[in-house]
Design a protein around this motif. Structure first.
Motif, PDB file in Angstrom:
ATOM      1  N   ARG A  39       0.756  -1.011   0.053  1.00 30.89           N
ATOM      2  CA  ARG A  39       0.133   0.499   0.119  1.00 30.89           C
ATOM      3  C   ARG A  39       1.167   1.027   0.198  1.00 30.89           C
ATOM      4  NH1 ARG A  39      -4.907  -1.528   4.626  1.00 30.89           N
ATOM      5  NH2 ARG A  39      -5.617  -3.018   3.692  1.00 30.89           N
ATOM      6  N   GLY A  40       1.750   1.112  -0.152  1.00 31.26           N
ATOM      7  CA  GLY A  40       2.902   1.731   0.080  1.00 31.26           C
ATOM      8  C   GLY A  40       3.153   2.904   1.474  1.00 31.26           C
ATOM      9  N   GLN A  41       3.037   2.006   2.485  1.00 31.51           N
ATOM     10  CA  GLN A  41       2.702   2.900   3.861  1.00 31.51           C
ATOM     11  C   GLN A  41       4.299   2.918   4.398  1.00 31.51           C
ATOM     12  OE1 GLN A  41      -1.199   0.609   5.123  1.00 31.51           O
ATOM     13  NE2 GLN A  41      -1.126   2.150   6.235  1.00 31.51           N
ATOM     14  N   GLY A  42       4.638   3.709   5.027  1.00 30.73           N
ATOM     15  CA  GLY A  42       6.002   3.788   5.684  1.00 30.73           C
ATOM     16  C   GLY A  42       7.101   4.115   5.257  1.00 30.73           C
ATOM     17  N   ASP A  43       7.893   5.624   5.299  1.00 37.24           N
ATOM     18  CA  ASP A  43       8.676   6.281   4.733  1.00 37.24           C
ATOM     19  C   ASP A  43       9.994   5.029   4.070  1.00 37.24           C
ATOM     20  OD1 ASP A  43       8.040   8.876   5.779  1.00 37.24           O
ATOM     21  OD2 ASP A  43       8.505   8.795   7.177  1.00 37.24           O
ATOM     22  N   PHE A  44      10.363   4.675   5.070  1.00 33.15           N
ATOM     23  CA  PHE A  44      11.534   3.768   3.951  1.00 33.15           C
ATOM     24  C   PHE A  44      11.365   2.029   5.132  1.00 33.15           C
ATOM     25  CE2 PHE A  44      13.096   4.711   8.303  1.00 33.15           C
ATOM     26  CZ  PHE A  44      14.385   4.717   7.874  1.00 33.15           C
ATOM     27  N   ALA A  45      11.855   1.192   4.214  1.00 33.26           N
ATOM     28  CA  ALA A  45      11.610  -0.490   4.644  1.00 33.26           C
ATOM     29  C   ALA A  45      12.437  -1.469   4.715  1.00 33.26           C
ATOM     30  CB  ALA A  45      10.172  -1.389   4.022  1.00 33.26           C
ATOM     31  N   VAL A  46      12.488  -2.387   5.429  1.00 28.12           N
ATOM     32  CA  VAL A  46      13.690  -3.471   6.370  1.00 28.12           C
ATOM     33  C   VAL A  46      13.556  -4.684   4.830  1.00 28.12           C
ATOM     34  CG1 VAL A  46      15.145  -5.013   7.542  1.00 28.12           C
ATOM     35  CG2 VAL A  46      14.583  -2.922   8.182  1.00 28.12           C
ATOM     36  N   GLN A  47      14.350  -5.128   4.381  1.00 27.63           N
ATOM     37  CA  GLN A  47      13.852  -5.941   2.827  1.00 27.63           C
ATOM     38  C   GLN A  47      14.820  -7.122   3.083  1.00 27.63           C
ATOM     39  OE1 GLN A  47      11.212  -5.898   1.852  1.00 27.63           O
ATOM     40  NE2 GLN A  47      11.251  -3.316   1.723  1.00 27.63           N
ATOM     41  N   GLY A  48      14.112  -8.494   3.193  1.00 28.80           N
ATOM     42  CA  GLY A  48      15.756  -9.673   2.993  1.00 28.80           C
ATOM     43  C   GLY A  48      15.321 -10.593   1.207  1.00 28.80           C
ATOM     44  N   LEU A  49      16.336 -10.238   0.560  1.00 22.43           N
ATOM     45  CA  LEU A  49      15.465 -11.149  -0.557  1.00 22.43           C
ATOM     46  C   LEU A  49      16.165 -12.025  -0.837  1.00 22.43           C
ATOM     47  CD1 LEU A  49      13.103  -9.190  -2.708  1.00 22.43           C
ATOM     48  CD2 LEU A  49      12.585 -11.002  -1.796  1.00 22.43           C
ATOM     49  N   GLY A  50      16.669 -12.411  -2.299  1.00 23.26           N
ATOM     50  CA  GLY A  50      17.811 -13.240  -2.212  1.00 23.26           C
ATOM     51  C   GLY A  50      17.790 -12.809  -4.426  1.00 23.26           C
ATOM     52  N   LEU A  51      18.346 -14.097  -4.689  1.00 22.56           N
ATOM     53  CA  LEU A  51      18.353 -13.690  -6.732  1.00 22.56           C
ATOM     54  C   LEU A  51      18.986 -15.152  -7.500  1.00 22.56           C
ATOM     55  CD1 LEU A  51      20.852 -10.339  -7.410  1.00 22.56           C
ATOM     56  CD2 LEU A  51      18.766 -10.653  -7.122  1.00 22.56           C
ATOM     57  N   GLU A  52      18.368 -15.158  -8.323  1.00 18.48           N
ATOM     58  CA  GLU A  52      18.343 -16.999  -9.052  1.00 18.48           C
ATOM     59  C   GLU A  52      19.303 -17.186  -9.564  1.00 18.48           C
ATOM     60  OE1 GLU A  52      14.445 -18.395  -9.641  1.00 18.48           O
ATOM     61  OE2 GLU A  52      13.966 -18.032  -7.777  1.00 18.48           O
ATOM     62  N   THR A  53      19.989 -15.871 -10.669  1.00 22.33           N
ATOM     63  CA  THR A  53      20.995 -15.844 -10.984  1.00 22.33           C
ATOM     64  C   THR A  53      21.819 -14.817 -11.215  1.00 22.33           C
ATOM     65  OG1 THR A  53      21.238 -15.786 -13.422  1.00 22.33           O
ATOM     66  CG2 THR A  53      19.747 -14.673 -12.927  1.00 22.33           C
ATOM     67  N   PHE A  54      23.274 -15.644 -11.478  1.00 22.97           N
ATOM     68  CA  PHE A  54      24.263 -13.984 -11.817  1.00 22.97           C
ATOM     69  C   PHE A  54      24.566 -13.133 -12.488  1.00 22.97           C
ATOM     70  CE2 PHE A  54      26.772 -17.484  -9.736  1.00 22.97           C
ATOM     71  CZ  PHE A  54      26.982 -17.256  -7.717  1.00 22.97           C
ATOM     72  N   ASP A  55      23.264 -12.932 -13.649  1.00 20.85           N
ATOM     73  CA  ASP A  55      22.441 -12.236 -14.601  1.00 20.85           C
ATOM     74  C   ASP A  55      22.136 -10.937 -13.957  1.00 20.85           C
ATOM     75  OD1 ASP A  55      22.110 -12.221 -17.804  1.00 20.85           O
ATOM     76  OD2 ASP A  55      21.193 -10.576 -16.495  1.00 20.85           O
ATOM     77  N   PRO A  56      23.843  -9.770 -14.212  1.00 19.79           N
ATOM     78  CA  PRO A  56      23.162  -8.437 -13.357  1.00 19.79           C
ATOM     79  C   PRO A  56      22.548  -8.037 -13.928  1.00 19.79           C
ATOM     80  CG  PRO A  56      24.625  -8.075 -15.451  1.00 19.79           C
ATOM     81  CD  PRO A  56      24.438  -9.625 -15.647  1.00 19.79           C
TER      82      PRO A  56
END
Length: 254
Positions: free
Chosen positions: A138-155
């Protein structure tokens, strides 16, 4: 039992909502320069991780540049100067995280403490995870903590995390543009020449450092445990290490 680990697996970062004070790139950049990332590695992940000071690029790829990979290194004096220049001394912002998962909760607390040291007051909003995702969407908050990963090394894989002009979602910055970034990403996506691609994504990473649509915090280690009789287990490198289980068909048992 033997534990196999890779320090640079998935990662933690901050995203920004440009609907408020973080529309000013100087304030976003100040946040990136105010954080002692090694404290997140040690305090949240007990040393099982690594500092992330820029766009996540694996050292095993030709797109890794040591200088750009550490472009968001701790510099509190510069952070204070940027805050003053932006006229945001003593500003209060809301950080969206969750109390459900310790790595998100504790990362938020550390970020709150570090920003207080440079004159940014942070209030924490930490509901359960599903509520946190809904609020983020919904776009609430000024900024946010995130945690993710990537499935490929392509930039190009990082594009979904660093381009705030893409469709709004809880894990990406929104409500501002980085001049030239979207065009560079499209150019890199269409380029097949390695040297040209390297140059394009180096420009991309410089823009991310300057305008901070993505604030890297820390990698978190990937670990697989196995009994000693299990042989020939190999970890995939860096960000794709969580997918090492795909190599189970290579295992043997002595």
């Amino acid at each position: 039992v033997k534990l196999e680990t890779v320090a640079t697996g998935a990662f933690m970062f901050l995203s920004f909502n440009g609907a408020g004070v973080f529309k000013d790139a100087r304030l976003r950049r100040a946040v990136a320069l105010a954080i002692r990332r090694e404290e997140i590695v040690n305090g949240v992940f007990f040393g099982r991780g690594a500092v992330l000071g820029g766009v996540p690029r694996s050292q095993t790829t030709p797109y890794y540049n040591a200088e750009l990979a550490n472009g968001q290194t701790y510099d509190p004096d510069k952070a204070k100067a940027l805050i003053k220049e932006a006229g945001a001394e003593g500003v209060t912002v809301n950080l969206l995280s969750t109390a459900q998962y310790g790595m998100h909760r504790d990362t938020a607390v550390i970020v709150q403490g570090h920003l207080a040291e440079v004159g940014i007051n942070v209030t924490l909003t930490m509901p359960d995870w599903s509520t946190r995702v809904t609020m983020g969407n919904r776009g609430q908050g000024d900024f946010a903590v995130q945690g993710l990963g990537l499935e490929t090394f392509d930039p190009d894989a990082a594009s979904s995390l660093i381009d705030p002009t893409l469709s709004p979602t809880f894990f990406r910055s929104r409500n501002f543009e980085v001049p030239g970034l979207t065009e560079l990403l499209a150019k890199g996506r269409a380029e097949f020449d390695l040297e040209k691609r390297k140059a394009i994504y180096a420009q991309v990473d410089k823009l991310v450092i300057e305008y901070t649509p993505f604030c890297g915090l820390s990698y978190r280690a990937t670990g697989f445990a196995h009994l000693n009789p299990v042989k020939d287990f190999h970890m995939l490198p860096d960000q794709i290490s969580p997918f090492s289980g795909r190599l189970f068909d290579e295992l043997s048992i002595s």
